[in-house]
Scaffold this motif. Sequence first.
Motif, short mmCIF file in Angstrom:
data_model
loop_
_atom_site.label_atom_id
_atom_site.label_comp_id
_atom_site.label_asym_id
_atom_site.label_seq_id
_atom_site.Cartn_x
_atom_site.Cartn_y
_atom_site.Cartn_z
N LEU A 193 0.87 -1.46 -0.32
CA LEU A 193 0.16 -0.13 0.09
C LEU A 193 1.04 1.62 0.30
N VAL A 194 2.44 1.36 0.30
CA VAL A 194 2.68 2.38 0.90
C VAL A 194 3.00 3.09 0.12
N ALA A 246 1.21 3.54 -2.92
CA ALA A 246 0.70 4.70 -2.58
C ALA A 246 2.08 5.80 -2.57
N VAL A 247 2.98 6.41 -2.52
CA VAL A 247 4.21 7.35 -2.87
C VAL A 247 4.55 7.28 -3.71
N VAL A 267 2.17 7.01 -6.48
CA VAL A 267 1.40 7.56 -7.73
C VAL A 267 1.66 8.89 -7.18
N LEU A 268 2.22 10.03 -6.05
CA LEU A 268 1.86 11.02 -5.44
C LEU A 268 2.80 11.96 -6.73
N PRO A 269 1.76 12.61 -6.60
CA PRO A 269 3.21 13.78 -8.02
C PRO A 269 3.93 14.48 -7.16
N ARG A 317 8.68 13.65 -0.32
CA ARG A 317 8.96 12.87 -0.85
C ARG A 317 9.64 11.92 -0.43
#
Lengths: 672, 319, 327
Positions: B22-23, B26-27, B29-31, B282
């Motif tokens: 998950l993590v 999730a990171v 796909v972060l812009p 990030r």
Amino acid sequence: MNERNYWMRLRDRKISRRAMLRASGRAGVGVAGLALVGCGGDDDDDDQPQAVTQAQQQDQQQQQAMQEQQQQQAMQQQQAQQQASQEQQQQQAEQQAQQVEAQDQTQQEQAQQQAEEQAAVSRFDKTPVDGGTIVDITAVIFDSADASQSVSSEVLRVLGRIQSKLLRFANPDSGELAADLASGWETPDGQTVVLQLREGVIWHAEGPGADHPASSAGRPLTAEDLAWNIDRQKAGLLQDGTEGAFGRMGYWSSIDSIDIDAGAMTLNLASPNAAFLQGLANEFNLMGQPELLIAIEPDAVNVSADKVIGTGPYILTEWLPGESISAVRNPDYHSPGPRAHNWVWNQSFEDPTAYRIAFEQKQVDSLLTGGSELLQSIHEGAPDSTFLTYKGSAFPIAAYVNRIFEPWTDPRMVKAIDLAIDRRALIQQLAQGLGKVSGPVPWVQEAWAIPQEELADYAAYGLDRDAALREANELWSAAGGAEVGDIDWVNSEAYEATRPGSTEAVAQMFNQAFGTDQFKGVNQTYGEIFPAWFEKTFTTFFSWIPNLTVPDGRADLAAAFKTDAPGNYFSVSEPDEIDAKLDAAIQEFDYETANGLVREVQDFIIENGQFGRHIIYNAVEPTVAWNYLHPALKSETEGYTFESESLQALDSWIDPDDPSIEGRPEPEPRPI
Amino acid sequence: MQQYILRRAILNIFVLWIVATLVFFAVHVLPGNFAAQQFAGANLGGVTPEAIARAEAVLGLDKPVFEQYGTFLWDLVQFDLGESFRSKRSVWHELGRAVPYSIELGVLIVLVGFTIAIPVGIISAVKQDQLPDYLLRGGAIFALAAPVFWTASIGVILVLQWDLFKIDVDGQPHLWEDPRLALQWYLIPMFAGGIASTATTMRLLRSQMLEVLREDYVVTARAKGLPERTIILRHVLRNAWLPVLTVMGLTVATIIGSQIVLEQMFNVPGVGRLLFQAITLRDTPLLEGLVLVVAFVVVFTNLFVDLLYGLLDPRVRLA
Amino acid sequence: MTPPDASSALPFEDRISPLARFTSASRALGRFFRQKRLGGFGLVIVLVFSVLALFAGALGRYDSTFVFDAENPNFKADPTVAELAEDPDIGSPRVVAQYQAPSGDHWFGTDRFGRDIYARVIHGAKLAMIIGFGASLIAVAAGLIIGVISAYYLGWIDLIVQRVMDAIYAFPFLILILLLVQISEPSTRNVVFALGFGGIPFAARLIRSAVLAVRGSEYVQAARVIGASDLRIMLRHVLPNIGAVLIITFSIGIGAYILAEATVSFLGAGPRGEISWGRMVSSGRGELDIHPWESVFAGGAITLLVMAFNLLGDALRDVLDPRLRGV
């Protein structure tokens, strides 16, 4: 209704206004003090007077524009000083009158006030003391350990104390130069710069950088080292043949060739360039050791202390971003002091209250964020042990639109936006009034900016907001603004974090101006914003823009508007009106003529709605500091606008005898 | 029993794998990524896409996502959480620095929380619908409702003038190094967090006790004429404990959550602040590592709570 | 176990006429107010905030984004830095009416942008209501399905479902929300879903343990013995018996989600384009001791509303739980 509230507010402010009168009284004294001392701001440095005199002689001999400009600025300053002292007298008179009239101002307060003024004066006249550790604030991430490849002023905060440049600023705001690695300089003609190199300069003999296997500790600095630094940036290539991130490539490319002979270096410029000399003192143009820079090229983005060696007054002992950064005195530095012995940097505080408490408990020596009223009130809380200074901000606030994309392809839309920006309201909302509107050349580059009164003649900068809004709305409806749908207005996350609500407020400013709700505030990180500028894929923007590094406004304007300039994100291509005139201005050594050309270009830009690069204002930033800290300042109440890390490195000191030092926890730098 | 523990432990590893996946995605796909963030302080025209690409290559962010995922998992099974992009130190090192602060603050918060919650909960239940109950519940409900960042902000301003409170930016002392200074430093976050966590525990304890108070055996005990004190302590409290225990388990996660805000506000260099910085910068390896470690603590605390639950209440069979 | 008032205990019975149902409902409400004064107080506040949220435009007095300003008689076109330091307003012909203290014109004062804080607090109620109800509804609905299925069937379904729940739960809540919100744009809808998603394990866990307790009870066992279908048992025996838990979960939820949204907004990642109380607290916080009004009123609004929801939930629980009724 509002009128009454406004006056109520003034009444509420009465106490702080009185305190401000006191502060401005001190400002007057400070300016007078400066006038007595003369223009040598850093007499304490053994080498300086000689170098400065030498420079002045050369300048007189050659009758060059730089000098005229300086003279003019000096005159302006003098006038300003006279004006300031007159005003100060007036204020003092007013103050006295108030004291007589006002029942609430007691004898005690007057006594305190006098004591304060005396204390302040004596603080400013104190002789620097060698020793101590200064605590500063810096960021948690850095882009490179190689200054040539860095574009972050946070890197300078560290490296500016470790490494040296060919020249440095004696006064970064007036452009007055001083010797650094070059002990003297001559410009026999507009195309040649001859630099006398300082003798006996050696690279740091100890410390993590000196211990790096690739570095040569204690080796004498050679002219070849310097030429290598310049040639490398000029070529823009790394050892592996790929392009490096050399942000000053454009600047160094104006050098055609370099001649080296017996302790001197001659830079032959490709064309006459009146703005060149100042660039040598640009804080970014630090000189590194070739063998170490080559070795760290593959991973210079991973910063650490062992990747840095210099010739500067301090040796970097630790560089762990977000954890600890410290530097200690370089015992071999050519001019020994007196100055602080060590620097410790803490990571900047995310939280304004934490920062403030840390300052109040003397964990950090100065406090520069939190809003002017807060800083004033902190100063008022401890008037005898803290001092307030103000400086113009080198970071302009601007709004961008991209002329490549709809609806900004229509020049009327671009102009409508320029007119809709309520610059003076934004100054109050975002800077609590502390700021002045900026044209294409911001007001902090005083010698080149359009004077404020004349700027006010333009509708976008005018005092008649209603007229500006009428014009904006005419353009907006003529261009069909209402039909373009939602407009996402990008604000940087960093700006929103320091000015919560600004994203929404800016969008609302446009909505209110055009009577619509099409504008929506959106946040992006600079990590998203910068690449979008370079790829010209951005749409809108509001926030700080890259800061100005030298007081000469010509180069910055050229970098933003010339057809092929790297900073021309706006696809402006006006060979006749902009390119030719700016080229001529840069080659022109007569200040009046050059300024006239720059002014013509600025007028043209404003008439075109600034081509989507809407400069809004530059703030005036207050700083409150404990009295024991003596940073390099322009005057007692004014700091430097432009990067002055080298000046801070040489002229900052800690007063161990100042009563305010009581209770300060001694910071611990990492030893070598 | 041993088999149960083993099975749950294996299942927990499965849970951690879900969290890791998950993590990771999730990171990713972060812009914006760390390479781009590095140039956030940029102030000259030199940030080119090439410069960012080069920085990405140094960080290994240029590789295909699934290759990165594979490397991440492979390192993970070897307990290698990687290096923080920012400090270039191993995530374990960062954790080693941060965890003691978080534990300190967490323990203080829990201590404050339970010291207030238990007596308040008991009194409130015993005096149900009487004035003390109303007052205490009102107070608890106010504490639960007030945002911790708000009470902490106001707390700071109120306390500031008495010099009771300290912020330390350089070499923050631990409790065992300089208890007085450390306590001054934790003063506001500890009370803000503690008071906020009081309410949940207190409310639950109260309602559980009320339920138990209606049980037949309590009625019987009353009929037998046992002193009220004995009834409350021996019968009611013992039986009302169970759900409170569950909440204690649940609180671990909540406290870590509220610590993010408090650590951020009060410059505590703990896990919470590190998490927040990792997400804003990030700093992928650091974020992944921290989330996993927090998840590890949470799942194994839950296992522990479940075991305890089974031991204390024979009605719940662990199978 | 027969409740004293059969009509309200068995609301699904259709032999009760609409009128009777109405009167019994109003009687229940009356009893609620008499017996649960705190709960009644909570209900009133929730209702007041609901009205404020619905009619924010009319009740807010001013446009929440309007910037108030006034002529500046001291205007000077080119002030020096020293003059600006003395009077920061001097450089502007019109002065934004920022940071005003509460007055008749501005009940809660104005913020740094010169906007009316009262209007903004009132408009902020909208977001809080949407977040609270929306997120809690999503969490409880999803948690109900997951919790009931998981606890009723147990076995491997329970095993898998609970592991996924554990994984979401083990994720630090705020980080989960920040990640989810930052992946897509931080709109109100996305924040509602993110919060609801993050709340599922909490709701499912509470509901599951409630179902577990019911599952072991004699009447469920009895229903099984007489061969009732799973669905029938769930609807007739399990669901009515976990109603109280649902309401408690939902009510605690609302407050918690409003708080979570405020925290996320406080940290600067909340919904954009909406007035958020959390962001108001953060924007007024830096100068709390000089200009306290924005933070104080916004934080007060959060506290009051969350408190009201908690009181209401508490009281509802006491009233609705059969074993506690009539005490």
